[in-house]
Design a protein around this motif. Sequence first.
Motif, PDB file in Angstrom:
ATOM      1  N   ARG A  45       8.701   9.423  -4.365  1.00  0.00           N
ATOM      2  CA  ARG A  45       7.998   8.752  -5.461  1.00  0.00           C
ATOM      3  C   ARG A  45       7.690   7.296  -5.079  1.00  0.00           C
ATOM      4  O   ARG A  45       6.565   6.828  -5.226  1.00  0.00           O
ATOM      5  N   TYR A  46       8.721   6.626  -4.554  1.00  0.00           N
ATOM      6  CA  TYR A  46       8.481   5.217  -4.199  1.00  0.00           C
ATOM      7  C   TYR A  46       7.462   5.119  -3.073  1.00  0.00           C
ATOM      8  O   TYR A  46       6.673   4.189  -3.025  1.00  0.00           O
ATOM      9  N   ARG A  47       7.481   6.073  -2.168  1.00  0.00           N
ATOM     10  CA  ARG A  47       6.516   6.073  -1.063  1.00  0.00           C
ATOM     11  C   ARG A  47       5.082   6.194  -1.616  1.00  0.00           C
ATOM     12  O   ARG A  47       4.175   5.483  -1.196  1.00  0.00           O
ATOM     13  N   ILE A  48       4.907   7.065  -2.594  1.00  0.00           N
ATOM     14  CA  ILE A  48       3.573   7.222  -3.186  1.00  0.00           C
ATOM     15  C   ILE A  48       3.190   5.965  -3.977  1.00  0.00           C
ATOM     16  O   ILE A  48       2.052   5.481  -3.875  1.00  0.00           O
ATOM     17  N   TRP A  49       4.146   5.428  -4.712  1.00  0.00           N
ATOM     18  CA  TRP A  49       3.866   4.169  -5.429  1.00  0.00           C
ATOM     19  C   TRP A  49       3.393   3.103  -4.449  1.00  0.00           C
ATOM     20  O   TRP A  49       2.445   2.373  -4.712  1.00  0.00           O
ATOM     21  N   PHE A  50       4.098   3.039  -3.345  1.00  0.00           N
ATOM     22  CA  PHE A  50       3.756   2.032  -2.341  1.00  0.00           C
ATOM     23  C   PHE A  50       2.323   2.217  -1.867  1.00  0.00           C
ATOM     24  O   PHE A  50       1.547   1.252  -1.770  1.00  0.00           O
ATOM     25  N   GLU A  51       1.981   3.449  -1.579  1.00  0.00           N
ATOM     26  CA  GLU A  51       0.627   3.693  -1.072  1.00  0.00           C
ATOM     27  C   GLU A  51      -0.434   3.297  -2.091  1.00  0.00           C
ATOM     28  O   GLU A  51      -1.466   2.723  -1.754  1.00  0.00           O
ATOM     29  N   ILE A  52      -0.166   3.639  -3.364  1.00  0.00           N
ATOM     30  CA  ILE A  52      -1.113   3.267  -4.411  1.00  0.00           C
ATOM     31  C   ILE A  52      -1.266   1.748  -4.464  1.00  0.00           C
ATOM     32  O   ILE A  52      -2.380   1.207  -4.459  1.00  0.00           O
ATOM     33  N   GLU A  53      -0.141   1.053  -4.470  1.00  0.00           N
ATOM     34  CA  GLU A  53      -0.180  -0.412  -4.565  1.00  0.00           C
ATOM     35  C   GLU A  53      -0.854  -1.027  -3.335  1.00  0.00           C
ATOM     36  O   GLU A  53      -1.648  -1.967  -3.452  1.00  0.00           O
ATOM     37  N   ALA A  54      -0.537  -0.478  -2.187  1.00  0.00           N
ATOM     38  CA  ALA A  54      -1.071  -1.059  -0.944  1.00  0.00           C
ATOM     39  C   ALA A  54      -2.582  -0.846  -0.850  1.00  0.00           C
ATOM     40  O   ALA A  54      -3.341  -1.786  -0.535  1.00  0.00           O
ATOM     41  N   HIS A  55      -3.031   0.357  -1.159  1.00  0.00           N
ATOM     42  CA  HIS A  55      -4.473   0.611  -1.132  1.00  0.00           C
ATOM     43  C   HIS A  55      -5.190  -0.246  -2.180  1.00  0.00           C
ATOM     44  O   HIS A  55      -6.274  -0.782  -1.930  1.00  0.00           O
ATOM     45  N   ALA A  56      -4.572  -0.335  -3.370  1.00  0.00           N
ATOM     46  CA  ALA A  56      -5.192  -1.147  -4.425  1.00  0.00           C
ATOM     47  C   ALA A  56      -5.310  -2.602  -3.983  1.00  0.00           C
ATOM     48  O   ALA A  56      -6.338  -3.261  -4.190  1.00  0.00           O
ATOM     49  N   THR A  57      -4.267  -3.096  -3.331  1.00  0.00           N
ATOM     50  CA  THR A  57      -4.283  -4.482  -2.887  1.00  0.00           C
ATOM     51  C   THR A  57      -5.346  -4.707  -1.813  1.00  0.00           C
ATOM     52  O   THR A  57      -6.007  -5.754  -1.781  1.00  0.00           O
ATOM     53  N   ASP A  58      -5.523  -3.733  -0.946  1.00  0.00           N
ATOM     54  CA  ASP A  58      -6.603  -3.816   0.039  1.00  0.00           C
ATOM     55  C   ASP A  58      -7.944  -4.079  -0.649  1.00  0.00           C
ATOM     56  O   ASP A  58      -8.709  -4.959  -0.258  1.00  0.00           O
ATOM     57  N   LYS A  59      -8.203  -3.265  -1.674  1.00  0.00           N
ATOM     58  CA  LYS A  59      -9.492  -3.386  -2.348  1.00  0.00           C
ATOM     59  C   LYS A  59      -9.572  -4.699  -3.110  1.00  0.00           C
ATOM     60  O   LYS A  59     -10.636  -5.357  -3.129  1.00  0.00           O
ATOM     61  N   LEU A  60      -8.443  -5.080  -3.743  1.00  0.00           N
ATOM     62  CA  LEU A  60      -8.424  -6.352  -4.469  1.00  0.00           C
ATOM     63  C   LEU A  60      -8.727  -7.506  -3.524  1.00  0.00           C
ATOM     64  O   LEU A  60      -9.423  -8.461  -3.878  1.00  0.00           O
ATOM     65  N   ALA A  61      -8.200  -7.409  -2.322  1.00  0.00           N
ATOM     66  CA  ALA A  61      -8.455  -8.453  -1.324  1.00  0.00           C
ATOM     67  C   ALA A  61      -9.934  -8.453  -0.952  1.00  0.00           C
ATOM     68  O   ALA A  61     -10.583  -9.508  -0.878  1.00  0.00           O
ATOM     69  N   GLU A  62     -10.465  -7.263  -0.740  1.00  0.00           N
ATOM     70  CA  GLU A  62     -11.880  -7.142  -0.388  1.00  0.00           C
ATOM     71  C   GLU A  62     -12.770  -7.735  -1.471  1.00  0.00           C
ATOM     72  O   GLU A  62     -13.806  -8.348  -1.201  1.00  0.00           O
ATOM     73  N   LEU A  63     -12.317  -7.538  -2.739  1.00  0.00           N
ATOM     74  CA  LEU A  63     -13.084  -8.078  -3.875  1.00  0.00           C
ATOM     75  C   LEU A  63     -12.838  -9.567  -4.075  1.00  0.00           C
ATOM     76  O   LEU A  63     -13.395 -10.188  -4.976  1.00  0.00           O
ATOM     77  N   GLY A  64     -11.924 -10.129  -3.270  1.00  0.00           N
ATOM     78  CA  GLY A  64     -11.639 -11.548  -3.404  1.00  0.00           C
ATOM     79  C   GLY A  64     -10.696 -11.902  -4.531  1.00  0.00           C
ATOM     80  O   GLY A  64     -10.507 -13.067  -4.867  1.00  0.00           O
ATOM     81  N   VAL A  65     -10.086 -10.891  -5.138  1.00  0.00           N
ATOM     82  CA  VAL A  65      -9.171 -11.156  -6.244  1.00  0.00           C
ATOM     83  C   VAL A  65      -7.841 -11.690  -5.733  1.00  0.00           C
ATOM     84  O   VAL A  65      -7.211 -12.534  -6.353  1.00  0.00           O
ATOM     85  N   VAL A  66      -7.384 -11.157  -4.613  1.00  0.00           N
ATOM     86  CA  VAL A  66      -6.143 -11.633  -4.000  1.00  0.00           C
ATOM     87  C   VAL A  66      -6.426 -11.986  -2.551  1.00  0.00           C
ATOM     88  O   VAL A  66      -7.415 -11.510  -1.971  1.00  0.00           O
ATOM     89  N   PRO A  67      -5.584 -12.799  -1.949  1.00  0.00           N
ATOM     90  CA  PRO A  67      -5.810 -13.196  -0.555  1.00  0.00           C
ATOM     91  C   PRO A  67      -5.677 -12.002   0.392  1.00  0.00           C
ATOM     92  O   PRO A  67      -4.825 -11.130   0.163  1.00  0.00           O
ATOM     93  N   ALA A  68      -6.482 -12.013   1.420  1.00  0.00           N
ATOM     94  CA  ALA A  68      -6.407 -10.945   2.418  1.00  0.00           C
ATOM     95  C   ALA A  68      -5.018 -10.886   3.044  1.00  0.00           C
ATOM     96  O   ALA A  68      -4.503  -9.813   3.379  1.00  0.00           O
TER      97      ALA A  68
END
Lengths: 432, 432, 432, 432
Positions: free
Chosen positions: D19-42
């Motif tokens: 479960r935590y592994r899947i949570w991690f993947e969701i968060e990590a992929h989401a953060t990638d996109k957020l970074a791409e959108l400029g919402v969070v630092p790369a």
Amino acid sequence: MIPRYTRPEMEAIWSPQTRYRIWFEIEAHATDKLAELGVVPASAAKAVWKAKDMEFDVARIDEIEREVKHDVIAFLTHLSELVGEEARFVHQGLTSSDVLDTCLAVQLTRASDLLLEGMDRVLAALKKRALEHKMTVCIGRSHGIHAEPTTMGLKFARFYAEFARNRERLVRAREEVATCAISGAIGTFANVDPAVEAHVAEKLRLTVEPISTQVIPRDRHANFFAVLGLIASAIENIAVEVRHLQRSEVREAQEYFSPGQKGSSAMPHKRNPILTENLTGLARLVRSAVTPAMENVALWHERDISHSSVERGIGPDATVHLDFALHRTASMIEGLIVHADRCRENLEAHGGIHNSQRVLLALTQAGASREDSYRLVQRNGMKTWDEGGRLADHLKADAEVTALLSPAQIDGCFDEAYHLKHVDTIFARVFG
Amino acid sequence: MIPRYTRPEMEAIWSPQTRYRIWFEIEAHATDKLAELGVVPASAAKAVWKAKDMEFDVARIDEIEREVKHDVIAFLTHLSELVGEEARFVHQGLTSSDVLDTCLAVQLTRASDLLLEGMDRVLAALKKRALEHKMTVCIGRSHGIHAEPTTMGLKFARFYAEFARNRERLVRAREEVATCAISGAIGTFANVDPAVEAHVAEKLRLTVEPISTQVIPRDRHANFFAVLGLIASAIENIAVEVRHLQRSEVREAQEYFSPGQKGSSAMPHKRNPILTENLTGLARLVRSAVTPAMENVALWHERDISHSSVERGIGPDATVHLDFALHRTASMIEGLIVHADRCRENLEAHGGIHNSQRVLLALTQAGASREDSYRLVQRNGMKTWDEGGRLADHLKADAEVTALLSPAQIDGCFDEAYHLKHVDTIFARVFG
Amino acid sequence: MIPRYTRPEMEAIWSPQTRYRIWFEIEAHATDKLAELGVVPASAAKAVWKAKDMEFDVARIDEIEREVKHDVIAFLTHLSELVGEEARFVHQGLTSSDVLDTCLAVQLTRASDLLLEGMDRVLAALKKRALEHKMTVCIGRSHGIHAEPTTMGLKFARFYAEFARNRERLVRAREEVATCAISGAIGTFANVDPAVEAHVAEKLRLTVEPISTQVIPRDRHANFFAVLGLIASAIENIAVEVRHLQRSEVREAQEYFSPGQKGSSAMPHKRNPILTENLTGLARLVRSAVTPAMENVALWHERDISHSSVERGIGPDATVHLDFALHRTASMIEGLIVHADRCRENLEAHGGIHNSQRVLLALTQAGASREDSYRLVQRNGMKTWDEGGRLADHLKADAEVTALLSPAQIDGCFDEAYHLKHVDTIFARVFG
Amino acid sequence: MIPRYTRPEMEAIWSPQTRYRIWFEIEAHATDKLAELGVVPASAAKAVWKAKDMEFDVARIDEIEREVKHDVIAFLTHLSELVGEEARFVHQGLTSSDVLDTCLAVQLTRASDLLLEGMDRVLAALKKRALEHKMTVCIGRSHGIHAEPTTMGLKFARFYAEFARNRERLVRAREEVATCAISGAIGTFANVDPAVEAHVAEKLRLTVEPISTQVIPRDRHANFFAVLGLIASAIENIAVEVRHLQRSEVREAQEYFSPGQKGSSAMPHKRNPILTENLTGLARLVRSAVTPAMENVALWHERDISHSSVERGIGPDATVHLDFALHRTASMIEGLIVHADRCRENLEAHGGIHNSQRVLLALTQAGASREDSYRLVQRNGMKTWDEGGRLADHLKADAEVTALLSPAQIDGCFDEAYHLKHVDTIFARVFG
């Protein structure tokens, strides 16, 4: 069994160690009686008790079971490893189900005792809060719509009464599953004297099952799980009430919110009724045991083993989750914050329309027909609802009304004590 | 309510005419007390009783309901059409649910009384057949596999015991739903004195509901339907047994097949256990009322009306179908043809392997270890099963066995009386 | 079938007349093919069709059934009374279940078609109201607690999406029950050529059941009733939402209340969400068909008839009640009064705390750690909740916050358009 | 989750680590996109991936959860312990349910994949045995009564067809739960761009949930569990068949009995169908998840959390037990011993009455009315049943019959090929 909804006391009842311990006791007591009856040597009975304080090796029993594919035979084999040669006399004339079903009876009665403790804690909490808030006035609601005043104490009192009824049901259901069957392969006592059953029953504080086949009849268990379903529904009843009282627009009550608790990862302001939402879900889970338990009743001929896997699931799950839910319910009630001020605000939010029936009765008493009275009150009630203001004022401005009731008579329809005059009567009925 | 599974006696309890009759009685008795308390004129109470022997016009009430969209108001309007002007004092301070829920209590107690009659008929039939076939020996089966001898009487006796337990459960469930609530809009007696409730309760032979909200708490009803589910499961239990006994290969019993009856449109030779298959299905239907009844417990605040449509369905359906099923069960048992000769044939079909446990015990008594005994018996038992012949003969041809048991000792393991010696004990437990 | 929750269109599908009409068609088409195959005389096929426009005498068929105890034989006997001697060739090689099960398939597909109409009406109503209230802003709630703004249109839209999914499920479930089996007593086509099945299937617009026993396999029906349970749950989902929106403290929406309607016999001011409460109960009723339908799957060998009584109940009941519920749902949605002003009031009742997450993000962006940001927002959020005032003001008065965010930045966290910027996106996804 | 009915592959899907592994993947992929959108630092996105190959410390997360009482916050706190300061940008604009529900979608699709594997194994086994026993003739039974001949292969084939239908249902149900929602606190994407959802969905091979609230709508899950209930019922269907075939009087099939296995602690000769009895019980257990899953659909407003505890139970339990049951079913079928000789014996045990319909048709063809034909066949059929002998002989001795049919014509009604002529047709339909 969901770990986070499990209390160790109840979990322990269903552990392999406990189960083997109960099996041992059944076999040992049975062997005592068999020795007394001369069926097996007295030395055998004595030998068995050597295992009284030994630990059973669960892994070893599992290992044997993998070979023989039979749990009781695996246990007996291990028992003979512990106490030696004399063990061959153990289980003489018994059938596995004699051991399994009697063991289940012991587990269910123990589980019942824990559940009764939990229910007592809920009952005590409800009573305490009922007395505390006996006169905390709030609006009563039907259909989610304001109706007439009641008190927070009456809310607690009705849950108390429901729990008290369920307590009685559980006491009876416990009694009904507390039977011992040592009647052999097909329930005829062909190979084992009924005296053995009587002896084991007495030692384990069970009653004798009047007629078993290979198994104890499953209506007893179905009845037991149905009662658990009723208790779960009673918990849901409380939970739904609290969830309503806590919603943002109502806020008459609130689950205790501990320092450090976070209501939402996204919205820091939130204090959510998560305990009672959780209890609502647990109620659904516990209730889901009822139907399979009833499907277990109609076994084929003198028994088939389809009930067994069902009971391996619902036996622990329903008792463990209900036990947890009872204690969560109790602590939720104990800690519940009641906002008497919000109760008052909500009560007064609609211009006193909760006295509309009283006005209706006054108009009828003053000579109007039921239909006319209804029409007059509804006209002014809806005006109050839609336009605001106080119902008493609208009534006083309605010529058709004032033709029947004086302003003083109208005002007289709006005192609160009128609604509370029988709270004592009800409390006396519930709490004696 | 499926017409073909409906007896008129039970159907009548749920007819509109009966419902309005009960509503009338509740209102009339309540008005009596209100008059006595001085709340309404004595003339009003007297006037109401004018409708005592009048027929209520169901179509007219329906017509009014279509306009006002409220069933009790429609009834009261019709009542005033019948008894005139004075009717405006009827229902003073009552709320609709006071009438509806108390009426439901009356209906459920009447339904219970009919169901208890049905159960008594089943019990009588089971007892009669149990005594008749007390010593009709047949093979007992576990897992559908021949185990040890039992008797047909014991089969009937165990169903009797299960029905007797369910009868007690129904008596208690009846008691639990037999409550009267006349407590007003929110259960506070604001507009109606508790004395009215006490009076109506007494007249209708109900007890007073200690604490109601707008409604009688639904755990009482949920418990009631759960008990119906248990009775249905008991019927299924009997039905499954009979279906097994009637199957072509077993033929130990057969449902009565009337002259002129056709078993199959295609296959003229067939006599199918259609009554018991039908009962199996009816059991599923009745049982399906349990979950919605439990979902009805958690109403919102002092009541919502979600339970009502559920009860309009399961109230009549579960009682009507169970009532029918009980009488079908009874007549099926009364007419059941037991083929004692087939019981004997089946018992003897496997070379006496049903005595294998007895041989096992004899070997153990003769000094063999449990494991060795088991191995020896299994070896010869499987030989008998697979190759035919008699177990006794195979044992006598096995040197390992004869080293421990003489031929006479072996033969001694095969007398039937051994299996039947405690039938009396069990019958005494069940039938007293 | 509860009369008040029954529409005549759906009731008609389950009437005896309809059933016999379908039986007739099956038999007549089958006879046509049998004649073509030379199994029966062409004159027989012709003769049967004489009954095409005749009325079947239901009472007469019942009378015959009472003697022969077999419904299909009773029908065939009556048919021969109508069309004469030639009727003896009808049903050649068929078994009753060929007729019964194929008839049930026709009834279930017709029922499905009516249900799909009902669903389409619900879908149309939801879409209309969704578009109408696309931008009617209201507070979104999780756990019954104010969270962030959403729109009334989004509420309708999500119910639309759920209904659209259920519609697809019903289309598939309809397809799955739309099979024809004319395969004889045990499904082997021993006495009837598969061409007959193909012919009847085509005429009745069904597909051929690839492998039947005596009956069409019951997983098809279980799947069908499970889908009805899902639709019922979707109705409950809408109903619960409306009941919440209508409660006195919320009042964001209200069921249409017709002139002349009375909300309460006791309290004239009341306007209760009785339609949606009723729908909640109907949902429980419909859902109760799911478990017995699944219990029907495991018939004994090539068939037993236990499923039949179950289907006589749940077949009509679940489809009739769901059909009624769908139309009640549709008209409820069509007439629902949305109080946009109350939506606004509730939204603004808590000082803007529904923007707390946005502030949290702003603080994080401004360099605070997640934990610190959370602490700062929660501190001011709870202050707003408990003491009143506006969150923006509290934040501006908090030095730790203002060290990170300017007043303008704080104010920037409170504009509404921020929350609505993706409503179009979502609508495009749902409505295309 | 009952350990003995658990395969490690399925259990692993529900472990905290997974479960935590899947949570991690969701968060990590989401953060990638957020970074791409400029919402969070790369740099933040890069930092998160540091945890890619790290083990999550379940005990530590539990410890944090005990303080914050929120599972996702506890996980994020632990994540920041692992990857440091930059973690404060993770979960920006997301809400817990975005993670939880998307994770559940991943778990359910993985569970589906395992279940599909299990189903494929069952399908393969059924097909193999069907082909093997395509022409193993046995008696077909309706109502448990001998009807007409069929083949063992047809039994396997019909279970195959039912499983194939259920497979399709599961494929669709899998698709329906395979949605990703990253839509924020109330589903409006206020704080998170829909592009994040699209990105995560693609990475996890899910589709985008068209409209979510705080949660993915629960009809998807209810549908999923309903399909599990159907599969469980299909297993029960097979199990009941095998249990019948194995019973002592029938013995046409037998579960594989391994050397060393003990059937009974008391009766060494017994070989019981314990696998299929066990499967019958497991079917009840799995099916018990259906109702609570449907009760989960109607959440309050944009979500309440009552569904969560239900899913913590039924999510793992129903998938784990069904997975186990599928493999047990498969190996049971693979190892099932079919006794073709017993099939033959049973078929011939009743003097050929299974050809009665054929005689009926022959009589009708010979000019007798349907009623007369029926009477003649029933008369001789019942004689055969009750008195023994062969039906053909009884018919030949019946003058009314021989007036219509010659002895040769009578004999012609008793050849077996007649019953088997369409087996090929059916096999072609099922297996293509």
